[in-house]
Write an enzyme that holds these catalytic residues in place. Structure first.
Site, PDB file in Angstrom:
ATOM      1  N   HIS A 175      -4.780  -9.286   4.249  1.00 33.22           N
ATOM      2  CA  HIS A 175      -3.931  -9.208   4.898  1.00 33.22           C
ATOM      3  C   HIS A 175      -4.566  -9.761   6.081  1.00 33.22           C
ATOM      4  CE1 HIS A 175      -4.439  -4.632   5.802  1.00 33.22           C
ATOM      5  NE2 HIS A 175      -4.992  -5.164   5.193  1.00 33.22           N
ATOM      6  N   ARG A 176      -5.599  -8.980   6.583  1.00 33.44           N
ATOM      7  CA  ARG A 176      -5.846  -9.534   7.894  1.00 33.44           C
ATOM      8  C   ARG A 176      -6.473 -10.789   8.696  1.00 33.44           C
ATOM      9  NH1 ARG A 176      -4.336  -4.484   9.882  1.00 33.44           N
ATOM     10  NH2 ARG A 176      -4.392  -3.249   8.700  1.00 33.44           N
TER      11      ARG A 176
ATOM     12  N   GLU B 235     -10.919  -5.121   2.141  1.00 31.28           N
ATOM     13  CA  GLU B 235     -10.225  -5.136   1.120  1.00 31.28           C
ATOM     14  C   GLU B 235     -10.787  -6.569   0.704  1.00 31.28           C
ATOM     15  OE1 GLU B 235      -9.354  -3.958   3.277  1.00 31.28           O
ATOM     16  OE2 GLU B 235      -7.173  -3.262   2.802  1.00 31.28           O
TER      17      GLU B 235
ATOM     18  N   ASN C 183      -5.246  -1.755  -4.047  1.00 30.49           N
ATOM     19  CA  ASN C 183      -6.145  -2.319  -3.248  1.00 30.49           C
ATOM     20  C   ASN C 183      -5.955  -1.741  -2.043  1.00 30.49           C
ATOM     21  OD1 ASN C 183      -8.533  -3.453  -2.565  1.00 30.49           O
ATOM     22  ND2 ASN C 183      -7.577  -5.139  -2.081  1.00 30.49           N
TER      23      ASN C 183
ATOM     24  N   ASP D 241     -10.717  -2.617  12.581  1.00 31.00           N
ATOM     25  CA  ASP D 241      -9.892  -3.285  11.921  1.00 31.00           C
ATOM     26  C   ASP D 241      -8.877  -3.977  12.764  1.00 31.00           C
ATOM     27  OD1 ASP D 241      -9.920  -2.550   9.268  1.00 31.00           O
ATOM     28  OD2 ASP D 241      -7.944  -1.457   9.475  1.00 31.00           O
TER      29      ASP D 241
ATOM     30  N   LYS E 292       0.601  -6.434   2.206  1.00 31.85           N
ATOM     31  CA  LYS E 292      -0.254  -5.287   2.398  1.00 31.85           C
ATOM     32  C   LYS E 292       0.449  -3.962   3.265  1.00 31.85           C
ATOM     33  CE  LYS E 292      -5.181  -3.362   0.846  1.00 31.85           C
ATOM     34  NZ  LYS E 292      -5.138  -2.444   1.929  1.00 31.85           N
TER      35      LYS E 292
ATOM     36  N   ASP F 130       1.216  -1.554  -0.125  1.00 34.61           N
ATOM     37  CA  ASP F 130      -0.035   0.016   0.267  1.00 34.61           C
ATOM     38  C   ASP F 130       0.673   0.957   0.123  1.00 34.61           C
ATOM     39  OD1 ASP F 130      -2.495  -1.773  -0.035  1.00 34.61           O
ATOM     40  OD2 ASP F 130      -3.435  -0.843   2.353  1.00 34.61           O
TER      41      ASP F 130
END
Ligand code: DC
Length: 674
Positions: free
Chosen positions: A402-403, A358, A97, A330, A437, A52
């Site tokens: 990613h998370r 995402e 993204n 998040d 990311k 990012d």
């Protein structure tokens, strides 16, 4: 970084130690853009180096900002800003993204194109084109900004260009706050460029979500010289005469959302000592530090100071909670995985924004949590999770998010739950690369503080005679699985090389064993360093191989090299090749392969290798040498070359390397629980 199609995590048992977090994504991308807009040069330290931030940096370069590496140990850049004046009037920007790049750049470039003239196309990956931006466009168009949708109405890609009318900013600007707070952030970062003669007022309609992110925006604007006045969470005023000024130097805090995985790790697995997180602490400007309270509510023992957090397990199993997660959207994903370790039903509400991230995170989390055996109810803006009665090994789809990859890695600690009786199930994370990311080294960082007995770490052994291709196959198998590699032949070759360099005779068993016990050998992908010097090529020498075979016949040498070889068994797993990997060193390996090929085939392969290295060789001599070496390796008294009883025999005389690798991976896959 793991660039493999999947990463298998064996059941993990404990964690303790210290980790340093990469810079915050939210702060990094905001600071980059502000530095790019202001006058003067800004040195940014501890910047996050990730997908990012790379797209934001690339965009700034395209727009004419000067970007240089900042001096110092940490990853940092020095940016010379545009001072609010466009230097490039036409550009196509690809923003991957990264919502933190797409939204603010849309607002900034729409305003600048209207004020100064220009044409900019903004696009991203497919998922970016499914993430809404209509509310922001609707806020900008009444100001006179000309914005066209190049694809679907309401979504990127966009074209921003000189409008028909001059910019209108006298009336309050309205923006919706209930879909994504990034729309407001985008306006807050762009409008100071226009607030010259009179102040600019932004009115938020709808209930503003993710407020802590607006706080980050306001605090950073302040660092760059803009004092926004806030009335509640519904009206923001940017004063007249606003002008971005560089703070000169700025340090990026560690990412508080990334901290959530290690806070959860401490809550679940820190029994021997605390998990300590460096780089973010109690006084953080990031709202996600609020996760600390949620973790405490679930039963973690957390202490925090300036720039550090320490976590230990207290309540076990964890306690279920019922929490409105609006302020920590998040980090709340991590709570959903912690719920797998809790008694009772955890309810996370206020998470409607998950649907436009995402991926649709509510749907994705529900599907993946259920795979592990959890009971999940998913609503429009909530998720209810009850821990599995019986855990199932699962292959977790990560949706390029990613998370999801990071939070589900914690599920591998299921063996710690009483009902798992220390056995536990493995967890497979598909496409682990998506962590790039925000946290490219996430898994390496995790493994650095996981404490799991070596016997629990998977090992594949590949033994066989010289030139059977085991080294090449082992290296490819390790690469495909993201496992470590032990080329034990190199260990014996290095011992032989060290002996010849220090003049120790090849029959001086005691002298050689002493040398072997203190061998300074560091092996990594494509490199072997002996006493600090690269010896990869020297080890390939046939003469060194022949010496190695003699040295390897001495029992005291083999004993002396045992510990070094065992130390290669590290997470997430090991592929070890040699002669006695399956019979002696890793005699309980999860998979043992014995690779053979006819002597003639092996001689041909060795000849090809030598020719490639510019050395000519006679095939008959090579064949004779190989057979002699095999005979010595097979007939020696200790650890002779032979297949382990439970080894799978693989004759690859008629297989290519790719086919041999595929065959080994296939056998391995059949033994996996996924
Ligand atoms: O695989 P290689 O050719 O690099 O191995 C060199 C020598 O080291 C080989 O002839 C025998 C010895 N060796 C051993 O005895 N045990 C091992 N595990 C690996 C190699």
């Amino acid at each position: 970084m793991f660039n493999t199609p999947f990463l298998d995590l064996p059941p993990l048992l404990g964690a303790a130690g210290s980790v340093r977090l990469p810079g915050s994504k939210s702060i990094s991308n905001r600071v980059l853009l502000l530095a790019g807009l202001c006058e003067g040069t800004t040195a940014i330290h501890q910047l996050l180096d990730s997908d990012d931030t790379q797209v934001m940096l690339a965009a700034l370069r395209t727009l004419g900002c000067k970007v240089e590496a900042a001096s110092g140990d940490d990853y940092g850049v020095r940016i010379s800003g545009l001072g609010g004046r466009l230097q490039v009037r036409e550009a196509a920007l690809f923003l991957g993204n990264a919502g933190t790049a797409m939204r603010p750049l849309t607002a900034v470039l729409a305003l600048l194109a209207t004020l100064q003239g220009g044409r900019f196309d903004l696009s991203g990956v497919q998922r970016m084109h499914e993430r809404p931006i209509g509310d922001l466009v609707d806020a900008l168009r009444p100001l006179g900004c000309r914005i066209d949708y190049l694809g679907q109405e309401g979504y990127p890609p966009l074209r921003l260009q000189t409008g028909a009318a001059p910019l209108q900013i006298n009336a309050p600007i309205c923006v919706r706050g209930d879909v994504s707070s990034q729309f407001l952030t985008a306006l807050l970062m762009a409008l100071p460029l226009a607030a010259q003669a009179s102040p600019v007022v932004i009115d938020v309609t709808g209930e503003l979500i993710s407020r802590p992110y607006i706080d980050i925006t306001l605090k950073l604007l302040q660092r760059f010289g803009i004092e926004v006045m806030r009335e509640g969470w519904s009206r923001f005023t940017i004063p007249a005469g606003s002008r971005y000024r560089s703070p000169g130097e700025i340090h990026v805090e560690g990412d508080a959302s990334s901290a959530s995985y290690f806070i959860a790790l401490g809550a679940i697995a820190a029994t021997a000592g605390p998990v300590r997180i460096e780089g973010v602490g109690a006084a953080s400007i990031q709202g996600d530090v609020g996760f600390i309270d949620a973790a405490r509510a679930m039963g973690a023992h957390v202490e925090a100071g300036a720039g550090w957090i320490e976590v230990r397990r207290a309540q076990w199993p964890l306690r279920a909670i019922d929490l409105d997660c609006n302020a920590i959207p998040d980090a709340a994903m991590t709570l959903a995985v912690m719920a797998l370790f809790a008694t009772g039903r955890t309810r996370l509400s206020g998470i409607a924004s998950w649907r436009v991230k995402e991926t649709d995170r509510i749907a994705a989390m529900a599907i993946e949590l259920r795979k592990l055996g959890a009971t999940v109810v998913a609503g429009d803006d909530f998720l209810e999770v009850t821990a599995p009665a019986a855990w199932q090994a699962a292959s977790i789809h990560t949706y390029d998010d990613h998370r999801i990859a990071m939070c589900f890695s914690l599920a591998a600690f299921n063996a710690l739950l009483p009902q798992q009786a220390a056995a536990g199930v493995a967890v497979r994370i598909l496409e682990p690369r998506c962590v790039a990311k925000t946290f490219p080294d996430y898994f390496e960082t995790l493994f650095s503080i996981v404490q799991t007995p070596a016997a629990r770490i998977p090992v594949i052994t590949i033994d066989g005679p010289s030139a059977s291709g085991k080294g090449t196959v082992a290296s490819a198998v390790a690469g495909a699985l993201g496992y470590h590699l032990l080329d034990s032949g190199a260990v014996y070759r290095a011992t032989a090389l060290a002996a010849s360099r220090s003049g120790i005779a090849l029959d001086d068993e005691t002298g050689l064993a002493g040398l072997a016990a203190s061998l300074d050998l560091v092996c990594s992908a494509g490199s072997v360093r002996l006493d600090g010097f690269e010896v990869m090529d020297a080890l390939r020498d046939e003469a060194v191989g022949a010496m190695a075979s003699k040295v390897a016949a001495l029992p005291a040498v083999r004993t002396a090299l045992l510990r070094l070889q065992l130390s290669f068994r590290q997470l997430p797993g090991l592929v070890a090749d040699g002669r006695d990997m399956g019979t002696v060193i890793f005699d309980k390996a999860d998979l043992k392969i014995f690779l053979t090929a006819s002597a003639a085939t092996r001689a041909r392969r060795r000849q090809a290798q030598l020719i490639e290295a510019g050395i000519s060789a006679n095939i008959d001599t090579l064949c004779a040498e190989l057979e002699m070496r095999d005979a010595r390796d097979k007939t020696r008294l200790v650890a002779p070359l032979k297949a382990a009883e439970d080894a799978v025999l693989l004759d690859n005389s008629f297989l290519s390397i790719e086919q041999s690798v595929a065959a080994v991976l296939d056998i391995w896959e059949q033994r996996r629980p996924f």
